[in-house]
Each structure stands twice: as C-alpha cells, then as structure tokens.
Design a protein around this motif. Structure first.
Motif, PDB file in Angstrom:
ATOM      1  N   ILE A 262       0.827  -1.205   0.000  1.00 58.59           N
ATOM      2  CA  ILE A 262       0.000   0.000   0.000  1.00 58.59           C
ATOM      3  C   ILE A 262       0.864   1.259   0.000  1.00 58.59           C
ATOM      4  O   ILE A 262       0.576   2.218  -0.723  1.00 58.59           O
ATOM      5  CB  ILE A 262      -0.963  -0.005   1.214  1.00 58.59           C
ATOM      6  N   LEU A 263       1.918   1.248   0.808  1.00 59.37           N
ATOM      7  CA  LEU A 263       2.760   2.440   0.944  1.00 59.37           C
ATOM      8  C   LEU A 263       3.931   2.476  -0.044  1.00 59.37           C
ATOM      9  O   LEU A 263       4.702   3.430  -0.051  1.00 59.37           O
ATOM     10  CB  LEU A 263       3.299   2.539   2.375  1.00 59.37           C
ATOM     11  N   CYS A 264       4.042   1.419  -0.854  1.00 59.18           N
ATOM     12  CA  CYS A 264       5.129   1.327  -1.843  1.00 59.18           C
ATOM     13  C   CYS A 264       6.500   1.446  -1.171  1.00 59.18           C
ATOM     14  O   CYS A 264       7.365   2.228  -1.602  1.00 59.18           O
ATOM     15  CB  CYS A 264       4.970   2.365  -2.945  1.00 59.18           C
ATOM     16  N   ILE A 265       6.673   0.679  -0.094  1.00 58.86           N
ATOM     17  CA  ILE A 265       7.961   0.610   0.590  1.00 58.86           C
ATOM     18  C   ILE A 265       8.329  -0.863   0.735  1.00 58.86           C
ATOM     19  O   ILE A 265       7.474  -1.739   0.583  1.00 58.86           O
ATOM     20  CB  ILE A 265       7.933   1.300   1.975  1.00 58.86           C
ATOM     21  N   SER A 266       9.596  -1.133   1.028  1.00 59.29           N
ATOM     22  CA  SER A 266      10.025  -2.521   1.156  1.00 59.29           C
ATOM     23  C   SER A 266       9.478  -3.130   2.439  1.00 59.29           C
ATOM     24  O   SER A 266       9.135  -2.423   3.396  1.00 59.29           O
ATOM     25  CB  SER A 266      11.552  -2.611   1.147  1.00 59.29           C
ATOM     26  N   ASN A 267       9.426  -4.454   2.450  1.00 57.77           N
ATOM     27  CA  ASN A 267       8.982  -5.163   3.638  1.00 57.77           C
ATOM     28  C   ASN A 267       9.946  -4.901   4.806  1.00 57.77           C
ATOM     29  O   ASN A 267       9.522  -4.777   5.952  1.00 57.77           O
ATOM     30  CB  ASN A 267       8.874  -6.662   3.343  1.00 57.77           C
ATOM     31  N   HIS A 268      11.213  -4.796   4.500  1.00 66.14           N
ATOM     32  CA  HIS A 268      12.224  -4.497   5.528  1.00 66.14           C
ATOM     33  C   HIS A 268      11.951  -3.128   6.158  1.00 66.14           C
ATOM     34  O   HIS A 268      12.023  -2.979   7.384  1.00 66.14           O
ATOM     35  CB  HIS A 268      13.623  -4.532   4.905  1.00 66.14           C
ATOM     36  N   THR A 269      11.623  -2.145   5.347  1.00 64.82           N
ATOM     37  CA  THR A 269      11.318  -0.802   5.861  1.00 64.82           C
ATOM     38  C   THR A 269      10.058  -0.831   6.716  1.00 64.82           C
ATOM     39  O   THR A 269      10.002  -0.199   7.776  1.00 64.82           O
ATOM     40  CB  THR A 269      11.159   0.192   4.692  1.00 64.82           C
ATOM     41  N   THR A 270       9.061  -1.576   6.273  1.00 62.95           N
ATOM     42  CA  THR A 270       7.831  -1.707   7.066  1.00 62.95           C
ATOM     43  C   THR A 270       8.140  -2.301   8.430  1.00 62.95           C
ATOM     44  O   THR A 270       7.684  -1.796   9.458  1.00 62.95           O
ATOM     45  CB  THR A 270       6.792  -2.575   6.333  1.00 62.95           C
ATOM     46  N   LYS A 271       8.942  -3.366   8.453  1.00 62.49           N
ATOM     47  CA  LYS A 271       9.303  -3.995   9.729  1.00 62.49           C
ATOM     48  C   LYS A 271      10.042  -3.018  10.634  1.00 62.49           C
ATOM     49  O   LYS A 271       9.822  -3.010  11.849  1.00 62.49           O
ATOM     50  CB  LYS A 271      10.154  -5.238   9.479  1.00 62.49           C
ATOM     51  N   ALA A 272      10.901  -2.193  10.048  1.00 61.85           N
ATOM     52  CA  ALA A 272      11.629  -1.191  10.839  1.00 61.85           C
ATOM     53  C   ALA A 272      10.674  -0.167  11.434  1.00 61.85           C
ATOM     54  O   ALA A 272      10.812   0.230  12.609  1.00 61.85           O
ATOM     55  CB  ALA A 272      12.683  -0.504   9.972  1.00 61.85           C
ATOM     56  N   HIS A 273       9.691   0.265  10.662  1.00 60.05           N
ATOM     57  CA  HIS A 273       8.691   1.213  11.171  1.00 60.05           C
ATOM     58  C   HIS A 273       7.857   0.578  12.290  1.00 60.05           C
ATOM     59  O   HIS A 273       7.585   1.212  13.309  1.00 60.05           O
ATOM     60  CB  HIS A 273       7.771   1.703  10.058  1.00 60.05           C
ATOM     61  N   VAL A 274       7.453  -0.676  12.092  1.00 66.03           N
ATOM     62  CA  VAL A 274       6.660  -1.377  13.111  1.00 66.03           C
ATOM     63  C   VAL A 274       7.473  -1.504  14.403  1.00 66.03           C
ATOM     64  O   VAL A 274       6.952  -1.252  15.492  1.00 66.03           O
ATOM     65  CB  VAL A 274       6.179  -2.753  12.601  1.00 66.03           C
ATOM     66  N   ALA A 275       8.742  -1.847  14.286  1.00 65.47           N
ATOM     67  CA  ALA A 275       9.600  -1.961  15.475  1.00 65.47           C
ATOM     68  C   ALA A 275       9.718  -0.614  16.194  1.00 65.47           C
ATOM     69  O   ALA A 275       9.652  -0.554  17.433  1.00 65.47           O
ATOM     70  CB  ALA A 275      10.980  -2.474  15.077  1.00 65.47           C
TER      71      ALA A 275
END
Length: 82
Positions: free
Chosen positions: A27-40
């Motif tokens: 949805i946000l057009c970002i990598s899964n790694h970046t999403t995990k970093a934001h969630v953390a």
C-alpha cells in the motif's frame, strides 16, 4: 512518549486497520524491511510488543489526549464501536 514520524503514523494506521506487513508495504510502496523497521519503532515508542497492544495503546492515547492525536481519531471512532 516520543512523537511518530509521518511514515510511522501511516504504518500504524494501517496496522490498526488489520493489514499485515506485506500488505502495508504494498500500500505504501515501501520494502517489507522498511515496514518492519517502522513497526519496530512504533512498538518501541508505544512500549508494546504486538499489534493488539499497539491498537489498545492508540485507543487510550486518543481517550487521554484527542487533540494531540488527531491522526488516529478516525480509527479511534471505529474502535469505540467494539
């Protein structure tokens, strides 16, 4: 509590809506790694360990200080129905 970045708010809103990390990435057009970093980062800032706790913490942030947490009020209104 530390402030959220714009992107962390975007991720948190989607997380609360029930999207998983892969869906949030798409949805946000970002990598899964970046999403995990934001969630953390979100978990650290809210002092929680999972999505349910993050949702509850967000609910109480809106209860305690709605003016400061305007970004989450739409989700808060949905959560109040439960």
């Amino acid at each position: 509590m530390e402030r959220f970045t714009k992107r962390e708010k975007d991720v948190l809103l989607l997380l609360i809506e029930g999207f998983n990390n892969h869906e949030i990435s798409d949805i946000l057009c970002i990598s899964n790694h970046t999403t995990k970093a934001h969630v953390a980062a979100i978990y650290r800032k809210l002092n929680v360990v999972n999505r349910v706790q993050a949702t509850i913490a967000c609910y109480f942030l809106c209860e305690l200080n709605p003016e400061e947490n305007k970004d989450f009020l739409k989700v808060y209104e949905k959560l109040k129905r439960f």
